[in-house]
Every structure is written in C-alpha cells, then in structure tokens.
Design a protein around this motif. Structure first.
Motif: not given
Length: 173
Positions: A63-70, A72-75, A171-172
């Motif tokens: 996962l890319d670090a930062g705000d996109r992590e969550r 990306a998890c749902f994707s 979780q993902c």
C-alpha cells in the motif's frame, strides 16, 4: 518598486503552500508502507505439451503510505478479481514465476492493480514463494518481544510495520 516587491512577496506566500502540499503528496508515492497479502490464487499454467496445471501464487500488494492506505484497503477485493481475470487470459508457463520473468510479471501485476483502481493506491506488487511463507511463519512463531524498562514489550519499526501489515491483511479481505 515597493508595489512590485510587495506583489512578489504576496504571490510567494500564496504559491509556496501549494508547492509544499504537492511535494508532500508526492513524497509517499513509491515508498511503500504496509502490505496486504492476498489469499493464494490458483493460477493456470501451460506446460510445453499444452497441458494446463494450476499453481498456487501468493501476492502482496504494498500500500502507498499516507491518506490512500484505507481506500486501497477497500479496493483489495476488486484488485483480487482483476488479477484472477488477468491470470486466466495470460497463458503463463512455470518459467514465468522464476528469475527475471517473475520480476516482469510482478510489474505487469502492478499495472493491473493500478488500472483497476485509482493511481497511487499501491506502490508495489510482490510474488511470494511458498518457502518464504513457511520461513516467515517459523520466524514469527519463535520470536518473543523484547521488554522495555517499563515491562512493556518494545517493537522495532520493522516489527511495527509487519504487525500493521498483518492487521491490514485481516481487515482488507
């Protein structure tokens, strides 16, 4: 002259935060954080005789670090499905999972992951050997956390990232 200097100063104050925000957002790209390990995929491979065999392949999406992590998890379920579709039509051979061809395949899988979601959700795709998974399982079973002076276990940054990755994997999926 004072007017021009003042105008430049004001423009500098207005433009500088935009450049700083752009650099801050770009700094996380390419530097992976935690990973999500997908459930093993049964990938069809063709032998030289034309026979189709299925090999289990374990993939980790970094996962890319930062705000996109969550997000990306749902994707991850979407990416999982797109990877299955890719593998079905790729006509791979067992040689594609060894050496440089494996690296090329990992880059192609990253392209598939990025094409199926928004860009910059993932920074890398790793194809994991079954032997590496067994070694990691043995190492994690035998490692005891170090105790600090307060009696609480301390974790190194690598252990913290590994723990976060395991949590994200649970979780993902």
């Amino acid at each position: 002259m004072k007017f021009i200097a003042g105008l430049i100063a004001v423009l500098g104050l207005l433009i500088a935060p935009a450049f700083a925000a752009e650099e801050k957002g770009a700094s996380g790209v390419g530097y992976g954080g935690a990973y999500v390990q997908l459930k093993p995929l049964m990938v069809p491979t063709r032998s030289p005789t034309g026979e189709i065999n299925y090999e289990p392949v374990t993939i980790r999406l970094v996962l890319d670090a930062g705000d996109r992590e969550r997000v990306a998890c749902f994707s991850v379920p979407i990416v999982h499905e797109k990877l299955l579709i890719y593998f079905n039509g790729a006509n791979l051979t067992p040689a594609d999972f060894v050496g440089q061809r494996r690296d090329v395949l990992a880059k192609k899988l990253l392209e598939v992951a990025l094409a199926s979601t928004a860009k910059n959700y993932y920074s890398d795709v790793k194809i994991i050997d079954q032997s590496q998974l067994q070694l990691e399982a043995k190492l994690s079973a035998g490692v005891k956390p170090k105790a600090s002076s307060s009696g609480k276990p301390e974790a190194t940054p690598e252990e913290q990232l590994e723990n976060k990755s395991k949590t994200m994997t649970n979780q993902c999926q």
